[in-house]
Motif scaffolding. Structure first.
Motif, mmCIF file in Angstrom:
data_model
loop_
_atom_site.group_PDB
_atom_site.id
_atom_site.type_symbol
_atom_site.label_atom_id
_atom_site.label_comp_id
_atom_site.label_asym_id
_atom_site.label_seq_id
_atom_site.Cartn_x
_atom_site.Cartn_y
_atom_site.Cartn_z
ATOM 1 N N GLY A 20 -24.836 43.168 -21.596
ATOM 2 C CA GLY A 20 -24.959 42.549 -22.911
ATOM 3 C C GLY A 20 -24.040 41.348 -23.029
ATOM 4 O O GLY A 20 -22.873 41.416 -22.625
ATOM 5 N N ILE A 21 -24.558 40.262 -23.552
ATOM 6 C CA ILE A 21 -23.691 39.121 -23.874
ATOM 7 C C ILE A 21 -23.163 39.374 -25.286
ATOM 8 O O ILE A 21 -23.949 39.535 -26.217
ATOM 9 C CB ILE A 21 -24.464 37.794 -23.821
ATOM 10 C CG1 ILE A 21 -24.993 37.576 -22.395
ATOM 11 C CG2 ILE A 21 -23.582 36.625 -24.277
ATOM 12 C CD1 ILE A 21 -25.758 36.285 -22.207
ATOM 13 N N THR A 53 -16.548 34.530 -23.208
ATOM 14 C CA THR A 53 -17.502 33.502 -23.640
ATOM 15 C C THR A 53 -18.688 33.589 -22.682
ATOM 16 O O THR A 53 -18.607 34.249 -21.642
ATOM 17 C CB THR A 53 -16.908 32.084 -23.539
ATOM 18 O OG1 THR A 53 -16.629 31.818 -22.159
ATOM 19 C CG2 THR A 53 -15.634 31.938 -24.360
ATOM 20 N N THR A 54 -19.768 32.921 -23.027
ATOM 21 C CA THR A 54 -20.949 32.952 -22.158
ATOM 22 C C THR A 54 -20.583 32.410 -20.773
ATOM 23 O O THR A 54 -20.941 32.999 -19.747
ATOM 24 C CB THR A 54 -22.088 32.135 -22.806
ATOM 25 O OG1 THR A 54 -22.239 32.581 -24.163
ATOM 26 C CG2 THR A 54 -23.396 32.327 -22.074
ATOM 27 N N ASN A 89 -29.609 33.572 -30.152
ATOM 28 C CA ASN A 89 -28.738 32.443 -30.486
ATOM 29 C C ASN A 89 -27.827 32.034 -29.325
ATOM 30 O O ASN A 89 -27.535 30.852 -29.154
ATOM 31 C CB ASN A 89 -27.897 32.748 -31.729
ATOM 32 C CG ASN A 89 -27.457 31.478 -32.434
ATOM 33 O OD1 ASN A 89 -28.222 30.519 -32.526
ATOM 34 N ND2 ASN A 89 -26.220 31.456 -32.909
ATOM 35 N N ALA A 90 -27.421 33.018 -28.525
ATOM 36 C CA ALA A 90 -26.554 32.702 -27.378
ATOM 37 C C ALA A 90 -27.289 31.796 -26.388
ATOM 38 O O ALA A 90 -26.707 30.860 -25.828
ATOM 39 C CB ALA A 90 -26.100 33.982 -26.699
ATOM 40 N N VAL A 91 -28.572 32.074 -26.180
ATOM 41 C CA VAL A 91 -29.365 31.281 -25.237
ATOM 42 C C VAL A 91 -29.653 29.905 -25.833
ATOM 43 O O VAL A 91 -29.515 28.873 -25.175
ATOM 44 C CB VAL A 91 -30.701 31.991 -24.918
ATOM 45 C CG1 VAL A 91 -31.494 31.200 -23.890
ATOM 46 C CG2 VAL A 91 -30.460 33.424 -24.458
ATOM 47 N N GLN A 118 -21.559 31.897 -31.547
ATOM 48 C CA GLN A 118 -20.943 32.968 -32.344
ATOM 49 C C GLN A 118 -20.824 32.426 -33.765
ATOM 50 O O GLN A 118 -20.315 31.317 -33.976
ATOM 51 C CB GLN A 118 -19.553 33.342 -31.797
ATOM 52 C CG GLN A 118 -19.519 33.665 -30.314
ATOM 53 C CD GLN A 118 -20.324 34.910 -29.935
ATOM 54 O OE1 GLN A 118 -20.778 35.666 -30.783
ATOM 55 N NE2 GLN A 118 -20.522 35.106 -28.637
ATOM 56 N N ILE A 119 -21.310 33.214 -34.717
ATOM 57 C CA ILE A 119 -21.369 32.758 -36.097
ATOM 58 C C ILE A 119 -19.946 32.671 -36.663
ATOM 59 O O ILE A 119 -19.132 33.575 -36.476
ATOM 60 C CB ILE A 119 -22.240 33.706 -36.944
ATOM 61 C CG1 ILE A 119 -23.645 33.831 -36.311
ATOM 62 C CG2 ILE A 119 -22.342 33.228 -38.388
ATOM 63 C CD1 ILE A 119 -24.421 32.543 -36.122
ATOM 64 N N ALA A 120 -19.671 31.560 -37.337
ATOM 65 C CA ALA A 120 -18.303 31.292 -37.780
ATOM 66 C C ALA A 120 -17.965 32.076 -39.047
ATOM 67 O O ALA A 120 -18.826 32.324 -39.878
ATOM 68 C CB ALA A 120 -18.149 29.793 -38.047
ATOM 69 N N PRO A 121 -16.707 32.470 -39.174
ATOM 70 C CA PRO A 121 -16.271 33.058 -40.449
ATOM 71 C C PRO A 121 -16.107 31.926 -41.449
ATOM 72 O O PRO A 121 -15.181 31.143 -41.350
ATOM 73 C CB PRO A 121 -14.913 33.690 -40.101
ATOM 74 C CG PRO A 121 -14.466 33.053 -38.820
ATOM 75 C CD PRO A 121 -15.623 32.346 -38.186
#
Lengths: 262, 395
Positions: free
Chosen positions: A46-47, A72-73, A98-100, B292-295
């Motif tokens: 899992g990322i 991080t990725t 979203n990571a991709v 990564q979604i920001a706070p």
């Protein structure tokens, strides 16, 4: 080029899941070859993501640990590439889209190939949206693993027809996590798949005991276990490797019993 | 395969497979009922006789004179039952849930406005109601938590992530994935997977339609600008939508700039966000380079969201609407200004729109007209504003 199908050849597959970088990338580098050694036939990595909407609390916490430890990725790609020569079974990424997307689809797939990744599972990209990644996966020879769920009903045929690698059969409603009982009629889901394709089917969500793994492997081609393993990692942290491998051996043995049943 | 619910390149339906039939069922039901005369008659009755529509379009004469420029009208969504525009959407969605045979609704809430509205509609229509609210927000908006309980809803404080609106959305989606047979997710903004952005917009577009009619009656013309605050974007989409074809009307969305868009403490998605796919939609998000979604941060719990509805992302990309950042300080000043100037205490969310109107009006002439959407009333914010000003009072 692609090795996912090999994981299911003449055997029932046991598929462990770990969150990359949980609790550290050093542990991930030790776990990957150790999981293979313990009998894993394919590994899902899992990322970590800040907002994993398909995960229950156990994997959510793993994501928090990994991200807090600085995963991080890019660092995850680097870690996998450092150990890739020690791994002979297929690795697939489990990642939110979203990571991709933010990494850049092309760049992401290119790095997957360089690190020996065979496929990707994207839990928040359903069939109707898979055009987002299908073309670029094809271009790089990565298999895009589809999921079916207890609510899929008539969608199963459509999804199964175009499935690649293996089909991930979600055993229960809700999110990932250990369940005392799996109430879905998984055999019926798989029958519907079999009407249109012979692709291997692996069952995930909720499996934690050898008995459950065996039961699922009896009706399917493999069992996927995530939260139960991640719990062990959470409990033992940096020292988790022998505890995880002990569990994986037991689970693999249970899955192998299902082979003999057939 | 064409994906559904796209606004230009934005939107879509990025949810786990488990939820695909649920969003499909909702889409089918909405398509069936949106033009159903009986459904629309019932909804109209609820909006008029329960929520108090149409809301007033009030000419803020003192404010207009004081600022010395454009004539300012305030669209008084704060006068709706439950105190904000949120009631427009929930009456529609809960009625739809009822028609679908659901017996339980779940919702996320930030400031608590959407949670209160959902709990209200659920009480009225005999539905079970559970609301997910970030723990941080349950503290900032303790009164609204109690209000929801009074209305018979169960409130779940969300303790994951940043414990604010985005985490409440995560948790509500997870809940829905586990129980959809009898349950509808009543989403509070023009965001999330298709069909939510369309449904919520359609239930909110009555704001802009009324503005148009009321202003035509009073002034015989269209406004020069419509200003509204933007978090997820429902009140602004509701105010803008009817005017999108009227190219001469400027549409201005006010984002929460918190301590400033050059700090890390803001929620200004259009100003500072980048493309991503999250919460079921392709849109713009405040996030790091790994996605990564920001706070995010804002004094306003209702604007404290790291994304924006996909139709807004499209309007921004096309240049049809303009989005401007407004800081906490500017919003608080506007909150105090409108209270003293017109005797109207706006929600701190809406105060972001008032703040920009205060900047814009003096640059325009007396023949020009600005409409500011007062999306909610500010009673819920009084204690927080007092604390911001160093006065220690607690609700």
């Amino acid at each position: 080029m692609n090795r996912i199908k090999e994981a299911f050849e003449n055997k029932k597959a046991f598929i462990p899941f770990i969150t990359g970088g949980d609790p550290s990338l050093e542990v991930t580098k030790k776990l990957l070859p150790a999981l293979e050694e313990a009998g894993a036939d394919l590994i899902e990595v899992g990322i970590p993501f800040s907002d994993p909407i398909a995960e229950g609390p156990v994997i959510q916490e793993a994501d928090v640990r990994a991200l807090s430890a600085g995963c991080t990725t890019d660092k995850l790609f680097d870690a996998i590439s450092e150990v890739q020569e020690q791994i002979h079974i297929p690795l697939v990424f489990m990642t939110y889209i979203n990571a991709v997307y933010t990494y850049g689809k092309e760049r992401f797939m290119k790095r997957c190939v360089e690190c020996g990744i065979s496929g990707v599972i994207v839990p928040d990209m359903p069939f109707e949206e898979k055009h987002e990644l299908a073309e670029v996966c094809r271009q790089y020879g990565l298999e895009l693993v589809s999921l079916i769920a207890p609510t899929s009903h008539d969608r199963i045929c459509r999804i199964a027809k175009e499935a690649e690698g293996f089909l991930y059969c979600v055993s229960s409603l809700g999110v990932t996590g250990v369940r005392s009982e799996i109430t879905t009629n998984v055999a019926e889901m798989i029958e519907r798949v079999r009407e249109v394709t012979e692709i291997p089917c692996a069952v995930g969500f909720g499996i934690s005991t050898p008995k459950q793994a065996r039961e699922m492997a009896e009706v399917a081609d493999g069992a996927i276990v995530g939260s139960a393993i991640v719990k062990i990692i959470a409990a033992y942290g940096e020292e988790c490797v022998p505890h995880v491998t002990k569990y994986v051996r037991e689970m693999k043995a249970a899955v192998a019993l299902a082979e003999q049943g057939h | 395969m064409e994906s559904k619910g796209r606004f230009g390149k934005y939107g879509g339906q990025f949810v786990p497979e488990t939820l695909m039939n649920a969003v499909g069922e909702l889409e089918e039901a909405y398509d069936k009922y949106k033009n159903d005369p009986e459904f629309n008659r019932e909804l109209k009755d609820l909006l008029e006789n329960y929520a108090g529509r149409p809301s007033l379009l009030y000419e803020a004469k003192k404010m207009s004179r004081d600022l010395g420029g454009a004539k300012i009208y305030l669209k008084r969504e704060d006068l709706n039952h439950t105190g904000s525009h949120k009631i427009n959407n929930v009456l529609g969605q809960v009625l739809l849930a009822k028609k679908m045979g659901k017996t339980r609704v779940i919702a996320e809430t930030g400031a608590g406005q959407h949670g209160v509205a959902t709990a209200t509609a659920a009480a009225l229509m005999d539905m079970e109601c559970e609301v997910f609210m970030g723990e941080e927000d349950t503290k900032r908006q303790a009164l609204n938590v109690y209000r929801m309980k009074l209305l018979g809803a169960k409130v779940h404080p969300v303790t994951t992530g940043t414990m604010t609106l985005k985490d409440a959305v995560n948790e509500t989606m997870r809940e829905w994935a586990g129980r959809m047979e009898d349950t509808l997710y009543v989403l509070g903004s023009v965001m999330g997977p298709h069909p939510f952005p369309t449904i919520v917009r359609d239930f909110q577009k009555i704001i802009g339609r009324e503005i148009k009619e009321q202003l035509m009656e009073r002034e015989g013309r269209l406004p020069d600008a419509v200003i509204a605050c933007v978090g997820g974007g429902s009140n602004s989409m509701g105010a803008f939508y009817e005017f999108i074809p009227d190219k001469e009307v400027r549409l201005i969305g006010c984002e929460a700039a918190g301590l400033g868009i050059n700090t890390e403490k803001h929620a200004a998605t259009i100003a500072r966000g980048t493309g991503g796919i999250f919460h079921g939609m392709k849109s713009l998000f405040c996030q790091n380079q790994d996605g990564q979604i920001a706070p995010v941060y804002s004094i306003s719990a209702g604007l404290d969201y790291p994304g924006i509805g996909p139709e807004h992302a499209m309007l921004a990309a096309e240049g049809r609407a303009q989005y401007v950042p407004v800081t906490d300080e500017e919003a608080v000043q506007a909150f105090e200004y409108l209270s003293k100037m017109e005797g109207i205490i706006p929600a701190v969310e809406s105060a972001h729109a008032v703040a920009y109107a205060m900047k814009l009006a003096p640059t325009m002439n007396k023949e020009q007209i600005i409409v500011v959407n007062i999306s909610g009333r500010g009673d819920k914010d009084v204690a927080a504003i007092a604390r911001y000003r160093g006065v220690q009072i607690y609700e």
